[in-house]
Design an enzyme around this catalytic site. Structure first.
Site, PDB file in Angstrom:
ATOM      1  N   LYS A   1      -5.498 -20.326 -33.863  1.00  9.57           N
ATOM      2  CA  LYS A   1      -6.904 -20.767 -33.852  1.00  9.57           C
ATOM      3  C   LYS A   1      -7.145 -21.782 -32.725  1.00  9.57           C
ATOM      4  CE  LYS A   1      -6.639 -22.038 -38.230  1.00  9.57           C
ATOM      5  NZ  LYS A   1      -5.274 -21.537 -38.522  1.00  9.57           N
ATOM      6  N   THR A   2      -6.253 -22.756 -32.621  1.00  8.40           N
ATOM      7  CA  THR A   2      -6.407 -23.759 -31.564  1.00  8.40           C
ATOM      8  C   THR A   2      -6.262 -23.096 -30.198  1.00  8.40           C
ATOM      9  OG1 THR A   2      -5.360 -25.341 -33.047  1.00  8.40           O
ATOM     10  CG2 THR A   2      -5.531 -25.978 -30.730  1.00  8.40           C
TER      11      THR A   2
ATOM     12  N   ASP B   1     -10.512 -29.535 -35.421  1.00  2.83           N
ATOM     13  CA  ASP B   1      -9.511 -28.882 -36.248  1.00  2.83           C
ATOM     14  C   ASP B   1      -9.647 -29.395 -37.688  1.00  2.83           C
ATOM     15  OD1 ASP B   1      -7.406 -27.228 -36.767  1.00  2.83           O
ATOM     16  OD2 ASP B   1      -5.867 -28.523 -35.894  1.00  2.83           O
TER      17      ASP B   1
ATOM     18  N   THR C   1      -8.090 -23.895 -42.407  1.00  7.37           N
ATOM     19  CA  THR C   1      -7.252 -23.006 -43.214  1.00  7.37           C
ATOM     20  C   THR C   1      -7.937 -22.728 -44.549  1.00  7.37           C
ATOM     21  OG1 THR C   1      -6.137 -25.004 -43.957  1.00  7.37           O
ATOM     22  CG2 THR C   1      -5.034 -23.730 -42.254  1.00  7.37           C
TER      23      THR C   1
ATOM     24  N   ARG D   1       3.453 -19.216 -34.474  1.00  8.31           N
ATOM     25  CA  ARG D   1       4.122 -20.533 -34.504  1.00  8.31           C
ATOM     26  C   ARG D   1       5.544 -20.400 -35.036  1.00  8.31           C
ATOM     27  NH1 ARG D   1       0.748 -24.679 -37.170  1.00  8.31           N
ATOM     28  NH2 ARG D   1       0.044 -25.025 -35.034  1.00  8.31           N
TER      29      ARG D   1
HETATM   30  P1  ADP Z   1      -3.349 -22.698 -35.359  1.00 13.00           P
HETATM   31  O1  ADP Z   1      -4.356 -23.534 -34.612  1.00 13.00           O
HETATM   32  O2  ADP Z   1      -3.952 -21.462 -35.954  1.00 13.00           O
HETATM   33  O3  ADP Z   1      -2.565 -23.470 -36.381  1.00 13.00           O
HETATM   34  P2  ADP Z   1      -2.029 -22.589 -32.787  1.00 13.00           P
HETATM   35  O4  ADP Z   1      -3.142 -22.120 -31.922  1.00 13.00           O
HETATM   36  O5  ADP Z   1      -1.666 -24.029 -32.721  1.00 13.00           O
HETATM   37  O6  ADP Z   1      -2.273 -22.152 -34.298  1.00 13.00           O
HETATM   38  O7  ADP Z   1      -0.759 -21.659 -32.412  1.00 13.00           O
HETATM   39  C1  ADP Z   1       0.577 -22.050 -32.728  1.00 13.00           C
HETATM   40  C2  ADP Z   1       1.513 -21.646 -31.598  1.00 13.00           C
HETATM   41  O8  ADP Z   1       1.589 -20.213 -31.558  1.00 13.00           O
HETATM   42  C3  ADP Z   1       1.059 -22.068 -30.202  1.00 13.00           C
HETATM   43  O9  ADP Z   1       2.122 -22.760 -29.598  1.00 13.00           O
HETATM   44  C4  ADP Z   1       0.807 -20.835 -29.410  1.00 13.00           C
HETATM   45  O10 ADP Z   1       1.561 -20.888 -28.231  1.00 13.00           O
HETATM   46  C5  ADP Z   1       1.359 -19.715 -30.241  1.00 13.00           C
HETATM   47  N1  ADP Z   1       0.392 -18.617 -30.332  1.00 13.00           N
HETATM   48  C6  ADP Z   1      -0.592 -18.520 -31.250  1.00 13.00           C
HETATM   49  N2  ADP Z   1      -1.269 -17.369 -31.110  1.00 13.00           N
HETATM   50  C7  ADP Z   1      -0.715 -16.710 -30.076  1.00 13.00           C
HETATM   51  C8  ADP Z   1      -0.974 -15.433 -29.458  1.00 13.00           C
HETATM   52  N3  ADP Z   1      -1.923 -14.639 -29.915  1.00 13.00           N
HETATM   53  N4  ADP Z   1      -0.209 -15.081 -28.409  1.00 13.00           N
HETATM   54  C9  ADP Z   1       0.779 -15.897 -27.980  1.00 13.00           C
HETATM   55  N5  ADP Z   1       1.089 -17.090 -28.534  1.00 13.00           N
HETATM   56  C10 ADP Z   1       0.354 -17.503 -29.576  1.00 13.00           C
END
Ligand code: ADP
Length: 331
Positions: free
Chosen positions: A65-66, A110, A161, A220
């Protein structure tokens, strides 16, 4: 239960994650239909010279998401200002952020479900009319007096979430609401392949597949497992990640063939052994596990449900036949 691999992130791990963050839609694998839609929205906003609608992303942690929010900001050529629900303690914290924005900026919040109610209310006129109510003194008759000022047009991108915990007035003010899903094995494999290149580690194709199988469909987790396996490969082997190296580290980490870890198995075994397989209510289950409801509902269950190992029913959680088969138990 044990330390949680998805949500407990140290400063070092944050840096590691940041180094692996894809910078463009092309490097962001999976979530194809979501990406297609977002590309259209971004292109349309750019062509019209207008500001992109506010976006709400929801889904389990670690699904990107981030990352996708930052990609949108980059594609728009916008500044991104990041904060989070818990970081905004007083209404003034949000007010000063909003008044410091420039036209077209992206404000990323977030964990928006953790925003306090009195702070959330500031967002309503800001999102809808780009207005901010500023306290301007005390009024003899009405108490507080405020004036409404204009703020630059901006895009709010929020992540959560817990979509269910977002109030209706807030949710209604997002023009775009999108869910992120778990990734399939091949998408995760591609992410592992890309991360290995960024990290400059050699990995064999069948090792990529093995790690992908055990990553809970979550980028992640894939990246974090890769990190542990890389360390092990460097110290004990010649630095190359083979299937053998991957498998032995994953076994040592207690991550099974489906990607379930010790906590997931404790969850399933508790329902089976203490509650006859369910149904059991989430409060009772949380007490038995010594966890809070939120962790159970937002961290453990989404993947177990997606894998068909647990069902949420009206009367509580029930483990499925697949869970018994997976745990090698008869019932
Ligand atoms: P969330 O915000 O949903 O908790 P993040 O955006 O922080 O998740 O993603 C976690 C990690 O996973 C990041 O370090 C990112 O590099 C990796 N990641 C997430 N989605 C992808 C994707 N679609 N392709 C490649 N790497 C991804």
């Amino acid at each position: 239960m044990k330390k949680n691999i998805i949500t407990e992130i140290s400063e070092d791990e944050k840096k590691y994650e940041a180094s692996l963050r894809p910078q463009s839609f092309d490097e962001y694998y999976g979530q194809e239909s979501l990406k297609d839609k977002l590309k259209v929205y971004v292109t349309a906003a750019k062509q019209r010279g207008s500001v992109l609608d506010h976006i709400l992303f929801y889904g389990p942690p670690g699904l990107g998401k981030t990352t996708i929010s930052y990609i949108i900001g980059r594609e728009l050529g916008a500044n991104i200002i990041q904060t989070s629900g818990p970081a905004l303690e007083r209404p003034a914290d949000l007010a000063s952020l909003l008044s410091s924005l420039s036209r077209g900026d992206v404000l990323f919040i977030d964990e928006i479900h953790r925003l306090k109610k009195n702070i959330e209310e500031i967002l309503y006129p800001a999102m809808e009319d780009y207005k901010l109510d500023v306290f301007s003194g005390l009024d003899v008759d009405t108490g507080r007096k405020s004036i409404r000022i204009d703020i630059p047009q901006f895009t709010l991108i929020a992540a959560t979430t817990k979509a269910g915990s977002i109030s209706a007035p807030l949710r209604d003010r997002f023009g775009i609401v999108e869910k992120l899903d778990f990734y399939n094995e091949e998408e995760i494999r591609k992410i592992i392949n890309r991360s290995s290149k960024v990290l400059n580690v050699e990995i064999e194709p069948d090792a990529e597949v093995e790690i992908a199988k055990r990553s809970r469909g979550t980028p992640r987790i894939a990246n974090r497992l890769l990190k542990r396996i890389r360390d092990f490969a460097e110290v004990k082997f010649n630095g190359i990640i083979s299937k053998h190296v991957a498998t032995s580290v994953l076994d040592e980490l207690d991550v099974d063939k489906c990607g379930l870890d010790a906590n997931d198995r404790t969850y399933l075994l508790t329902i089976i052994e203490k509650f006859g397989g369910g149904p059991v209510g989430v409060d009772t289950l949380a007490t038995a596990l010594g966890e809070d409801n939120e962790t159970i509902e937002d961290i453990y269950e989404p993947y177990l449900i997606a894998r068909g190992l647990v069902n949420r029913t009206r009367s509580g959680r029930v483990v499925t036949n697949e869970a018994y088969v997976h745990l090698d138990l008869s019932h």
